[in-house]
Enzyme design. Sequence first.
Site, mmCIF file in Angstrom:
data_model
loop_
_atom_site.group_PDB
_atom_site.id
_atom_site.type_symbol
_atom_site.label_atom_id
_atom_site.label_comp_id
_atom_site.label_asym_id
_atom_site.label_seq_id
_atom_site.Cartn_x
_atom_site.Cartn_y
_atom_site.Cartn_z
ATOM 1 N N CYS A 164 -10.121 -1.929 -11.204
ATOM 2 C CA CYS A 164 -9.599 -0.806 -10.411
ATOM 3 C C CYS A 164 -8.259 -1.127 -9.758
ATOM 4 C CB CYS A 164 -10.614 -0.388 -9.343
ATOM 5 S SG CYS A 164 -11.108 -1.713 -8.227
ATOM 6 N N GLU B 4 -12.002 -10.359 -6.571
ATOM 7 C CA GLU B 4 -10.605 -10.435 -6.154
ATOM 8 C C GLU B 4 -10.266 -11.761 -5.490
ATOM 9 O OE1 GLU B 4 -9.997 -7.057 -3.614
ATOM 10 O OE2 GLU B 4 -11.974 -7.249 -2.728
ATOM 11 N N ASP C 140 -5.359 -7.779 -5.532
ATOM 12 C CA ASP C 140 -5.618 -8.941 -4.687
ATOM 13 C C ASP C 140 -5.889 -10.189 -5.507
ATOM 14 O OD1 ASP C 140 -5.210 -8.301 -2.011
ATOM 15 O OD2 ASP C 140 -7.104 -7.256 -1.836
ATOM 16 N N HIS D 69 0.812 -1.219 0.000
ATOM 17 C CA HIS D 69 0.000 0.000 0.000
ATOM 18 C C HIS D 69 0.848 1.272 0.000
ATOM 19 C CE1 HIS D 69 -3.435 -2.656 0.856
ATOM 20 N NE2 HIS D 69 -4.105 -1.689 0.275
#
Length: 775
Positions: A695, A624, A648, A361
């Site tokens: 996304c 995901e 993911d 992240h």
Amino acid sequence: MLSTLRRIVLEFGQEDELQQALQRMVSQVKRAMQTDCCSIYLADYHYQHFLLMASDGLAKDSLGQTCIGFSEGLVGLVGQREEPLNIANAQEHHDYIHAPEVQEDDLNAFLGTPIIHQRKVLGILTIQQKQARHFSENEEAFLVTLSAQLASAIANAEVKQLLSSQQETSNRVTQLQGIAGAPGIAMSSIVLCQPQADISTVALKKSADTVKQHQRIELAIEKTRKDFQQLSDKLSLFIKDDSLAIFDVYLQLLAQTGLVQEIKEKITLGWRAGSALKLVVEHYIVQFEAIEDSYLKERASDIRDLGNRVLLNLRQQEQETLHLPDNFILLAQDVTASMLAEYQHKGLQGIISLSGSNNSHAAILARSLNIPAIMGVNLVAIEQLHQQFAIIDGYSGELYIHPDEVLRREYQHLLNQEQALTEKVMQVANKPCITPDGRAVELQLNAGLSEGVEHSSKLGALGIGLYRTEIPFMNRSCFPSEHEQTKLYKDVLSAFPKHAVTMRTLDVGGDKSLPYFPIQEDNPFLGWRGIRITLDHPEIFLVQVRAMMRANQRLGNLEIMLPMVSSVEEVDEAIRLINQAYFELKAELKADILEQLIADEKAELKAEKIAQQLVRPKIGIMLEVPSVIFQLEDLAKRVDFFSVGSNDLTQYLLAVDRNNSQVSNLYDAFHPAVLRALNNIAQESARLLVPISLCGELASAPSGALLLLAMGFDKLSMNAHNVPRIKWIIRHVQFSQAQAILAHVLTLSTVKQVHDYLNEQLEQLGLGGFIRAGF
């Protein structure tokens, strides 16, 4: 033997000079294995040979002088085969080469094992004996185990040696390799941020000002004593058993003349306070770990904890005087989202994180903020990099310490080209995203990581494809109220009043935690996260979706997306709760209006009409978790749209933790299995007439966007910086060309083949500047 291994590896890391560390290590191995000789050769890839660096048994004059080519002799054979070589009489082997200068004519038995770090042979560790015999399986196992444990330590020691020699000869450039985390180039001084104190990361340094170093350690020890006493006093109000005895142990250790006195003696010898602390503490750790008694052996962890606490207080003294330059590159063991949030407006030019990968992240946030980043840099003694001038190349993952003038000019030229490319793509920012032969795709924003910036429509995005609602939850000390959430969501929805804004419900767990809602799990990415948490806590879920729908009143552009869905049952339960919130809110709104219009004869009709403004939003799910790929038909009957979270999905399809730098080379969204899965999802969604978007970070990659376009994705969502870039690419490539590229890619079987082919195609299309610095 385990304690012997630990002692050798730990003491190796304590030496300041690489040569001394290697020499000490070979002598220890020779004694432990009772052989006649132990030697270590280090690889020099520039000259393609192994250099004899240290030996206990070979001629001293040959150290640093004898070279063996990568394809020569028994040492070269070990390196080529990348496995141990155990020979009873080495001189009779056909690959043996005679090197008279090392004086090994009376040595016959040979055992060599490669030292490998991250798939790269760093060197060869050998033992030899006069008696002609095969070394036993136990001896071979010991040497292999030692080599494996030494690999990381030697890699770090080589880097430390490079940095030390660079400091001595200021015109020498040091190049380190990391993982390309966020594209771009930064040139500035490094600022070290160390939120955690770890005695093992301390770089051994000396200081001429021993008086100041004595003062520093005395202040740190006294502060640590007070900390322990306060902790003990505070906890004694709640704990009445023997659990608090550990604080007495710590206080006794700090009061002992021996431990403290030894640290002061090291300082008197010229070591800095932190270095002296490291040397003494790790010496005690080695001694305790060598004890057979399990209780006493565990005291090593107490000593380590004590050392870390003293180190923390030492560092706090330094942090008080830390001043940020106007522009800087941030370096930390683990760069976090909070660090980026704190420093992004204070001159932050780039980041270097020792942990994490290109899809952790921190890297995703850096890309969102358009800040170049390098992740997973293999370096322990990071203190040596503080205030060093550096260049980071976020395209290749290369880090240059103290670059020379030629290198600076080269990268300045690339920076200028980057700026020119940015100005070029901005020319199409507000034009339609459509191929020359008429195929259109919507580009949307991934938003929520930073406040305000990503909500701008000036870069040509048509709405928000992913709004991460968890970020506002993180920057607090408790869950936000419904009123607070409503205000926040209304601001976001109002930024794109004519376009859809897709809000993902609370997605915490994994590597995203809330300070007031801690989750402790052995395997968090396969644990309690996403929709699993909010369904277990409907009181949190209901408040959030109500706030979203309140904010959506009179706007009507809200779409709700459910994360981490793995079953139809989860979707059914989430929809039930959303419907419950919708009808409750509608009834509440109607009641409020009726109360205001109580004297009006047509109040009921007016209230009903106004209540109709509360629209039930479209509901979609994130694809995901691999299980949902095989349930698309069932899910299509329940939801309005699908959105692939490629980050993911890649992680779960490949069984690779995307935050783990050790396996980051295995994580790749261009893996043939991932691309085929995405293609199947797009085809099945088209058959079921369900809109499909993506996304994840794949949409931000030029070649990834072209493949997704060809697959048939309706929308691509990405960070704001990449919207005009991807739009430029799509406007300059025929849809038929993208389809031809996809058709060939789907026949390839390896990640390397995919990347090589896609890069080749982008070059042929004149788009090479979008995959590297410059164009």
